[in-house]
Design a protein around this motif. Sequence first.
Motif, PDB file in Angstrom:
ATOM      1  N   PRO A 130       0.806  -1.139  -0.043  1.00 21.41           N
ATOM      2  CA  PRO A 130      -0.068   0.131  -0.001  1.00 21.41           C
ATOM      3  C   PRO A 130       0.866   1.161  -0.035  1.00 21.41           C
ATOM      4  CG  PRO A 130       0.061  -1.018   2.078  1.00 21.41           C
ATOM      5  CD  PRO A 130       0.760  -2.080   1.258  1.00 21.41           C
ATOM      6  N   ALA A 131       0.366   2.427  -0.431  1.00 21.13           N
ATOM      7  CA  ALA A 131       1.108   3.622  -0.440  1.00 21.13           C
ATOM      8  C   ALA A 131       1.742   3.959   0.927  1.00 21.13           C
ATOM      9  CB  ALA A 131       0.133   4.774  -0.924  1.00 21.13           C
ATOM     10  N   LYS A 132       1.397   3.734   1.964  1.00 20.81           N
ATOM     11  CA  LYS A 132       1.992   3.941   3.372  1.00 20.81           C
ATOM     12  C   LYS A 132       3.138   3.172   3.538  1.00 20.81           C
ATOM     13  CE  LYS A 132      -0.981   1.133   6.091  1.00 20.81           C
ATOM     14  NZ  LYS A 132      -1.762   0.818   7.106  1.00 20.81           N
ATOM     15  N   SER A 133       3.244   2.135   2.843  1.00 26.76           N
ATOM     16  CA  SER A 133       4.402   1.135   3.046  1.00 26.76           C
ATOM     17  C   SER A 133       5.588   1.240   2.012  1.00 26.76           C
ATOM     18  CB  SER A 133       4.027  -0.404   3.027  1.00 26.76           C
ATOM     19  OG  SER A 133       3.281  -0.692   3.965  1.00 26.76           O
ATOM     20  N   LEU A 134       5.257   2.227   1.018  1.00 23.22           N
ATOM     21  CA  LEU A 134       6.316   2.235  -0.167  1.00 23.22           C
ATOM     22  C   LEU A 134       7.534   3.206   0.501  1.00 23.22           C
ATOM     23  CD1 LEU A 134       4.238   3.373  -3.230  1.00 23.22           C
ATOM     24  CD2 LEU A 134       5.460   1.221  -2.797  1.00 23.22           C
ATOM     25  N   PRO A 135       8.850   3.131   0.171  1.00 23.54           N
ATOM     26  CA  PRO A 135       9.854   3.956   0.335  1.00 23.54           C
ATOM     27  C   PRO A 135       9.450   5.262   0.140  1.00 23.54           C
ATOM     28  CG  PRO A 135      10.564   2.032  -0.667  1.00 23.54           C
ATOM     29  CD  PRO A 135       9.065   2.126  -0.959  1.00 23.54           C
ATOM     30  N   SER A 136       9.792   6.401   0.993  1.00 21.05           N
ATOM     31  CA  SER A 136       9.366   7.663   0.875  1.00 21.05           C
ATOM     32  C   SER A 136       9.944   8.341  -0.338  1.00 21.05           C
ATOM     33  CB  SER A 136       9.778   8.444   2.017  1.00 21.05           C
ATOM     34  OG  SER A 136      11.144   8.538   2.142  1.00 21.05           O
ATOM     35  N   TRP A 137      11.064   7.821  -1.141  1.00 22.80           N
ATOM     36  CA  TRP A 137      11.225   8.541  -2.473  1.00 22.80           C
ATOM     37  C   TRP A 137      10.631   8.070  -3.472  1.00 22.80           C
ATOM     38  CZ3 TRP A 137      13.373   4.582  -5.530  1.00 22.80           C
ATOM     39  CH2 TRP A 137      13.617   3.355  -4.704  1.00 22.80           C
ATOM     40  N   LEU A 138       9.747   7.275  -3.399  1.00 23.37           N
ATOM     41  CA  LEU A 138       9.110   6.675  -4.709  1.00 23.37           C
ATOM     42  C   LEU A 138       7.804   7.539  -5.068  1.00 23.37           C
ATOM     43  CD1 LEU A 138       8.822   2.766  -4.645  1.00 23.37           C
ATOM     44  CD2 LEU A 138      10.002   4.193  -5.973  1.00 23.37           C
ATOM     45  N   PRO A 139       7.341   7.828  -5.868  1.00 22.70           N
ATOM     46  CA  PRO A 139       6.256   8.553  -6.446  1.00 22.70           C
ATOM     47  C   PRO A 139       4.947   7.621  -5.887  1.00 22.70           C
ATOM     48  CG  PRO A 139       7.421   8.483  -8.200  1.00 22.70           C
ATOM     49  CD  PRO A 139       8.206   7.547  -7.418  1.00 22.70           C
ATOM     50  N   GLY A 140       4.032   8.367  -5.202  1.00 23.82           N
ATOM     51  CA  GLY A 140       2.922   7.857  -4.932  1.00 23.82           C
ATOM     52  C   GLY A 140       2.934   7.347  -3.393  1.00 23.82           C
ATOM     53  N   TYR A 141       3.948   7.696  -2.631  1.00 22.76           N
ATOM     54  CA  TYR A 141       3.947   7.551  -1.347  1.00 22.76           C
ATOM     55  C   TYR A 141       3.049   8.565  -0.340  1.00 22.76           C
ATOM     56  CZ  TYR A 141       5.783   7.883   3.679  1.00 22.76           C
ATOM     57  OH  TYR A 141       5.797   7.977   5.110  1.00 22.76           O
ATOM     58  N   HIS A 142       2.324   7.890   0.371  1.00 15.96           N
ATOM     59  CA  HIS A 142       1.450   8.706   1.298  1.00 15.96           C
ATOM     60  C   HIS A 142       1.325   7.955   2.568  1.00 15.96           C
ATOM     61  CE1 HIS A 142      -0.064  10.996  -2.270  1.00 15.96           C
ATOM     62  NE2 HIS A 142      -0.388   9.846  -2.787  1.00 15.96           N
ATOM     63  N   ALA A 143       1.621   9.086   3.551  1.00 18.57           N
ATOM     64  CA  ALA A 143       1.978   8.482   4.736  1.00 18.57           C
ATOM     65  C   ALA A 143       0.689   7.557   5.507  1.00 18.57           C
ATOM     66  CB  ALA A 143       2.210   9.669   5.923  1.00 18.57           C
ATOM     67  N   HIS A 144      -0.484   7.769   5.430  1.00 16.13           N
ATOM     68  CA  HIS A 144      -1.326   7.193   5.860  1.00 16.13           C
ATOM     69  C   HIS A 144      -2.429   6.488   4.891  1.00 16.13           C
ATOM     70  CE1 HIS A 144       0.106   8.319   9.781  1.00 16.13           C
ATOM     71  NE2 HIS A 144      -0.017   9.568   9.490  1.00 16.13           N
ATOM     72  N   SER A 145      -2.056   6.234   3.864  1.00 16.66           N
ATOM     73  CA  SER A 145      -3.072   5.694   2.975  1.00 16.66           C
ATOM     74  C   SER A 145      -2.948   4.006   2.620  1.00 16.66           C
ATOM     75  CB  SER A 145      -2.579   6.411   1.503  1.00 16.66           C
ATOM     76  OG  SER A 145      -3.654   6.036   0.472  1.00 16.66           O
ATOM     77  N   PRO A 146      -4.057   3.691   2.685  1.00 15.18           N
ATOM     78  CA  PRO A 146      -3.972   2.033   2.530  1.00 15.18           C
ATOM     79  C   PRO A 146      -4.195   1.832   0.691  1.00 15.18           C
ATOM     80  CG  PRO A 146      -6.251   2.699   2.836  1.00 15.18           C
ATOM     81  CD  PRO A 146      -5.323   4.011   3.023  1.00 15.18           C
ATOM     82  N   HIS A 147      -4.054   2.809  -0.087  1.00 12.29           N
ATOM     83  CA  HIS A 147      -4.459   2.626  -1.526  1.00 12.29           C
ATOM     84  C   HIS A 147      -3.225   1.917  -2.071  1.00 12.29           C
ATOM     85  CE1 HIS A 147      -5.908   3.694  -5.414  1.00 12.29           C
ATOM     86  NE2 HIS A 147      -4.549   4.241  -5.545  1.00 12.29           N
ATOM     87  N   HIS A 148      -3.467   0.933  -3.103  1.00 11.97           N
ATOM     88  CA  HIS A 148      -2.296   0.453  -3.931  1.00 11.97           C
ATOM     89  C   HIS A 148      -2.308   1.148  -5.179  1.00 11.97           C
ATOM     90  CE1 HIS A 148      -1.480  -3.352  -1.779  1.00 11.97           C
ATOM     91  NE2 HIS A 148      -2.576  -2.895  -1.111  1.00 11.97           N
ATOM     92  N   HIS A 149      -1.196   1.403  -5.699  1.00  6.17           N
ATOM     93  CA  HIS A 149      -1.078   2.182  -6.905  1.00  6.17           C
ATOM     94  C   HIS A 149      -0.873   1.283  -8.144  1.00  6.17           C
ATOM     95  CE1 HIS A 149      -0.840   6.233  -5.365  1.00  6.17           C
ATOM     96  NE2 HIS A 149       0.038   5.772  -4.413  1.00  6.17           N
ATOM     97  N   ILE A 150      -1.958   0.745  -8.270  1.00  9.19           N
ATOM     98  CA  ILE A 150      -2.042  -0.161  -9.480  1.00  9.19           C
ATOM     99  C   ILE A 150      -1.585   0.371 -10.804  1.00  9.19           C
ATOM    100  CG2 ILE A 150      -3.794  -1.646 -10.852  1.00  9.19           C
ATOM    101  CD1 ILE A 150      -3.604  -2.324  -7.953  1.00  9.19           C
ATOM    102  N   LYS A 151      -1.809   1.621 -11.454  1.00  7.85           N
ATOM    103  CA  LYS A 151      -1.349   2.222 -12.629  1.00  7.85           C
ATOM    104  C   LYS A 151      -0.077   2.377 -12.395  1.00  7.85           C
ATOM    105  CE  LYS A 151      -5.388   4.899 -12.721  1.00  7.85           C
ATOM    106  NZ  LYS A 151      -6.056   6.138 -13.197  1.00  7.85           N
TER     107      LYS A 151
END
Length: 79
Positions: free
Chosen positions: A29-50
């Motif tokens: 999910p977006a909250k678990s991505l490394p912070s340097w990747l586009p799409g990182y959001h601190a508290h978002s459970p959203h997956h960046h499918i696109k």
Amino acid sequence: MELRRILVWLAAVAGLALIALGIVYWALPAKSLPSWLPGYHAHSPHHHIKHGIAAFLVGLAALAFAWFQTGPKRSASSV
């Protein structure tokens, strides 16, 4: 010839890295991505499918480019 070989290796490494990045975008999910990747959001459970699809397809294109560059060199008379 040496430049072509380096280009093939760079394209292959970039292709594999982008495919791995696409899988990371799908799996985390977006909250678990490394912070340097586009799409990182601190508290978002959203997956960046696109983002994952785009990274995966560009990675496949880089691998296809590397594959086609490893073929035999064609001369102008064989066209």
